[in-house]
Design a protein around this motif. Structure first.
Motif, PDB file in Angstrom:
ATOM      1  N   SER A   5      -1.761   2.914   7.305  1.00 56.30           N
ATOM      2  CA  SER A   5      -0.498   2.520   6.676  1.00 56.30           C
ATOM      3  C   SER A   5      -0.218   3.256   5.371  1.00 56.30           C
ATOM      4  O   SER A   5       0.872   3.141   4.815  1.00 56.30           O
ATOM      5  CB  SER A   5      -0.489   1.008   6.412  1.00 56.30           C
ATOM      6  OG  SER A   5      -1.392   0.680   5.349  1.00 56.30           O
ATOM      7  N   LEU A   6      -1.166   4.013   4.872  1.00 55.95           N
ATOM      8  CA  LEU A   6      -0.987   4.714   3.604  1.00 55.95           C
ATOM      9  C   LEU A   6      -0.098   5.940   3.777  1.00 55.95           C
ATOM     10  O   LEU A   6      -0.092   6.597   4.817  1.00 55.95           O
ATOM     11  CB  LEU A   6      -2.352   5.133   3.045  1.00 55.95           C
ATOM     12  CG  LEU A   6      -3.308   3.996   2.688  1.00 55.95           C
ATOM     13  CD1 LEU A   6      -4.687   4.554   2.336  1.00 55.95           C
ATOM     14  CD2 LEU A   6      -2.766   3.180   1.532  1.00 55.95           C
ATOM     15  N   ARG A   7       0.636   6.271   2.719  1.00 56.28           N
ATOM     16  CA  ARG A   7       1.507   7.440   2.743  1.00 56.28           C
ATOM     17  C   ARG A   7       0.687   8.716   2.682  1.00 56.28           C
ATOM     18  O   ARG A   7      -0.356   8.758   2.022  1.00 56.28           O
ATOM     19  CB  ARG A   7       2.459   7.417   1.544  1.00 56.28           C
ATOM     20  CG  ARG A   7       3.559   6.392   1.612  1.00 56.28           C
ATOM     21  CD  ARG A   7       4.545   6.575   0.453  1.00 56.28           C
ATOM     22  NE  ARG A   7       3.937   6.376  -0.852  1.00 56.28           N
ATOM     23  CZ  ARG A   7       3.601   7.336  -1.697  1.00 56.28           C
ATOM     24  NH1 ARG A   7       3.788   8.610  -1.382  1.00 56.28           N
ATOM     25  NH2 ARG A   7       3.081   7.042  -2.872  1.00 56.28           N
TER      26      ARG A   7
ATOM     27  N   THR B 131      -1.455  10.053  -0.553  1.00 58.02           N
ATOM     28  CA  THR B 131      -2.046   8.977  -1.350  1.00 58.02           C
ATOM     29  C   THR B 131      -3.499   9.308  -1.664  1.00 58.02           C
ATOM     30  O   THR B 131      -4.233   9.828  -0.812  1.00 58.02           O
ATOM     31  CB  THR B 131      -1.979   7.633  -0.591  1.00 58.02           C
ATOM     32  OG1 THR B 131      -0.625   7.320  -0.313  1.00 58.02           O
ATOM     33  CG2 THR B 131      -2.599   6.517  -1.416  1.00 58.02           C
TER      34      THR B 131
ATOM     35  N   ASP C   4       0.556   5.597  -5.540  1.00 60.79           N
ATOM     36  CA  ASP C   4       0.095   6.984  -5.399  1.00 60.79           C
ATOM     37  C   ASP C   4      -1.425   7.066  -5.367  1.00 60.79           C
ATOM     38  O   ASP C   4      -1.996   7.955  -4.736  1.00 60.79           O
ATOM     39  CB  ASP C   4       0.616   7.820  -6.575  1.00 60.79           C
ATOM     40  CG  ASP C   4       2.128   7.779  -6.684  1.00 60.79           C
ATOM     41  OD1 ASP C   4       2.790   8.178  -5.716  1.00 60.79           O
ATOM     42  OD2 ASP C   4       2.633   7.313  -7.727  1.00 60.79           O
TER      43      ASP C   4
ATOM     44  N   LEU D 151       0.811  -1.208   0.000  1.00 63.28           N
ATOM     45  CA  LEU D 151       0.000   0.000   0.000  1.00 63.28           C
ATOM     46  C   LEU D 151       0.852   1.268   0.000  1.00 63.28           C
ATOM     47  O   LEU D 151       0.477   2.279  -0.614  1.00 63.28           O
ATOM     48  CB  LEU D 151      -0.939   0.005   1.206  1.00 63.28           C
ATOM     49  CG  LEU D 151      -1.934  -1.158   1.293  1.00 63.28           C
ATOM     50  CD1 LEU D 151      -2.863  -0.979   2.486  1.00 63.28           C
ATOM     51  CD2 LEU D 151      -2.752  -1.266   0.008  1.00 63.28           C
ATOM     52  N   GLU D 152       1.994   1.213   0.667  1.00 61.50           N
ATOM     53  CA  GLU D 152       2.840   2.406   0.762  1.00 61.50           C
ATOM     54  C   GLU D 152       3.526   2.743  -0.558  1.00 61.50           C
ATOM     55  O   GLU D 152       4.123   3.811  -0.695  1.00 61.50           O
ATOM     56  CB  GLU D 152       3.913   2.218   1.853  1.00 61.50           C
ATOM     57  CG  GLU D 152       3.353   1.983   3.244  1.00 61.50           C
ATOM     58  CD  GLU D 152       3.203   0.504   3.557  1.00 61.50           C
ATOM     59  OE1 GLU D 152       2.892  -0.269   2.613  1.00 61.50           O
ATOM     60  OE2 GLU D 152       3.380   0.115   4.726  1.00 61.50           O
ATOM     61  N   SER D 153       3.445   1.833  -1.554  1.00 59.72           N
ATOM     62  CA  SER D 153       4.206   2.028  -2.790  1.00 59.72           C
ATOM     63  C   SER D 153       3.398   2.673  -3.909  1.00 59.72           C
ATOM     64  O   SER D 153       3.944   2.941  -4.976  1.00 59.72           O
ATOM     65  CB  SER D 153       4.754   0.682  -3.279  1.00 59.72           C
ATOM     66  OG  SER D 153       3.681  -0.157  -3.712  1.00 59.72           O
TER      67      SER D 153
ATOM     68  N   ALA E 161      -3.717  10.204   8.524  1.00 58.75           N
ATOM     69  CA  ALA E 161      -2.615   9.756   7.666  1.00 58.75           C
ATOM     70  C   ALA E 161      -2.341  10.737   6.528  1.00 58.75           C
ATOM     71  O   ALA E 161      -1.383  10.557   5.766  1.00 58.75           O
ATOM     72  CB  ALA E 161      -2.921   8.373   7.101  1.00 58.75           C
TER      73      ALA E 161
END
Length: 385
Positions: A82-84, A87, A67, A63-65, A108
């Motif tokens: 957990s999301l950047r 996003t 956009d 998920l962090e990878s 987040a």
């Protein structure tokens, strides 16, 4: 920009937020599409089809990878956290019932778009996921009723005698209700329907149903064409007027829902007890509390009546029961919204656009949807008290 489509984590969810067709179109906009292995398998869309459409298949979607993240069901609070920051997420969010997740998305720094919040305007019809999934649900509700009903739906005149048609009553004449009316009619049933919105009478007639006018005086139409919740006195009067119609029906399908609120109670246990043995009740609003007293989402309940029982069917995730076409429609809704905010290979939401601003749930650490923000504030005040 990297767009991710993962396997849905909710038990029983078989839909997927993209199809090979929408992947091809999004790739043509300059977006990189990453699809988690097996994401579309239960909907009939194999990994190879996604790959041929231009997507990269990943063993696991991190998920962090990504956009932009496309999804069907709401995230869990942990997944949202957990999301950047920055996003973009697009999917159903159930903001009225998933406040912990909404809070996690805001904290987040995620820019989230809820498909439930798409404005009900003509320009946004191609993004209206509530309508597209209700279409599937209304159709499925009739099929679920037909396989449980111990008699025929259509009229049959045979040498051994005449079999009368089933009498079907649909409560709620939105997209799901109208589709239920049309499907039951095509199966040969005698169909009637009721809705608190007076304007729905012509729509019911256009689908071949007979509109039941309860003479409830003032219209109960809310914003965007949805039904408005009735006051308790008027709701009791409505149930009293509906009781003889419910008793006279063989199959009852309820579809009444108010976005962001618990489903209104339309049918009591006493009303169901007046139906004849073998009758079937299908409640499409079971997951939001149900229109029928005693309904349990995801289960069949047999209510004893004279001579046998009435089967209460609490539909759960009805659209997911037909995952291929449901995904085809939903993916198109999601793709159209993403395309609206995409230029030169980047998703850059323009909040001056009423569709984009109306669908936005969280952005820059805040909850932009007024009703959800108010609910979260009330929750905080209640906790402090």
């Amino acid at each position: 920009m990297r767009v991710g489509v993962g396997r849905e984590q909710c038990d029983g969810e078989r839909r997927v937020a993209a199809t090979p067709e929408t992947v091809h179109e999004l790739a043509a906009l300059g977006l990189e599409i990453f699809v988690e292995r097996g994401a579309g398998a239960q909907a009939g869309y194999p990994d190879e089809a996604f790959k041929e459409a231009g997507a990269a298949i990943t063993a696991e979607l991190v998920l962090e990878s990504v956009d932009v993240l496309l999804h069907v069901r709401p995230f869990t609070p942990d997944a949202a956290a957990s999301l950047r920051p920055g996003t973009i997420t697009i999917g159903f969010a159930s903001p009225g019932s998933e406040l912990p997740t909404v809070r996690a998305l805001a904290e987040a720094g995620v820019t989230s778009f809820a498909m439930e919040l798409i404005p009900r305007i003509s320009r946004a019809q191609s993004m209206d996921a509530l309508s597209s999934q209700s279409l599937v649900s209304g159709y499925r509700a009739v099929l679920e009723a037909a396989v449980r009903y111990p008699r025929f739906f259509p009229l049959y005149m045979t040498a051994a005698g005449t079999i009368p048609p089933a009498r079907v009553l649909v409560l709620g004449a939105g997209v799901a209700g109208l589709q239920a009316i049309g499907t039951a009619k095509r199966l040969g049933a005698r169909v009637s329907a009721n809705d608190v919105r007076a304007a729905s009478a012509d729509e019911v007639a256009s689908m071949g149903g007979t509109f039941i006018n309860l003479d409830l005086d003032a219209a109960a139409e809310g914003p965007g064409g949805y039904a408005r919740e009735l006051g308790e006195d008027r709701a009791q009067r409505q149930r009293g007027l509906l009781a003889p119609h419910v008793a006279a029906t063989d199959v009852l399908i309820t579809t009444a829902a108010i976005p962001g609120r618990a489903a209104p109670l339309l049918v009591t246990t006493d009303m169901v007890a007046g139906m004849r043995a073998g009758s079937v009740v299908v409640d499409l609003a079971a997951e939001s509390g149900g229109n029928v007293e005693g309904i349990i989402a995801g289960q069949d309940v047999q209510l004893p009546v004279v001579g046998g029982f009435v089967t209460l069917v609490g539909m759960k995730d009805a659209a997911s029961a037909m995952p291929s076409d449901a995904s085809r429609l939903y993916a198109r809704n999601v793709s159209n919204l993403l395309a609206l905010m995409t230029a030169d290979g980047r998703a850059t939401p323009d909040f001056d656009d009423e569709v984009i601003s109306g669908a936005c749930l969280t952005c820059d650490g805040t909850v932009r949807h007024p009703a959800t923000a108010a609910a979260l504030a009330a929750e905080v005040m209640e906790g402090e008290a």
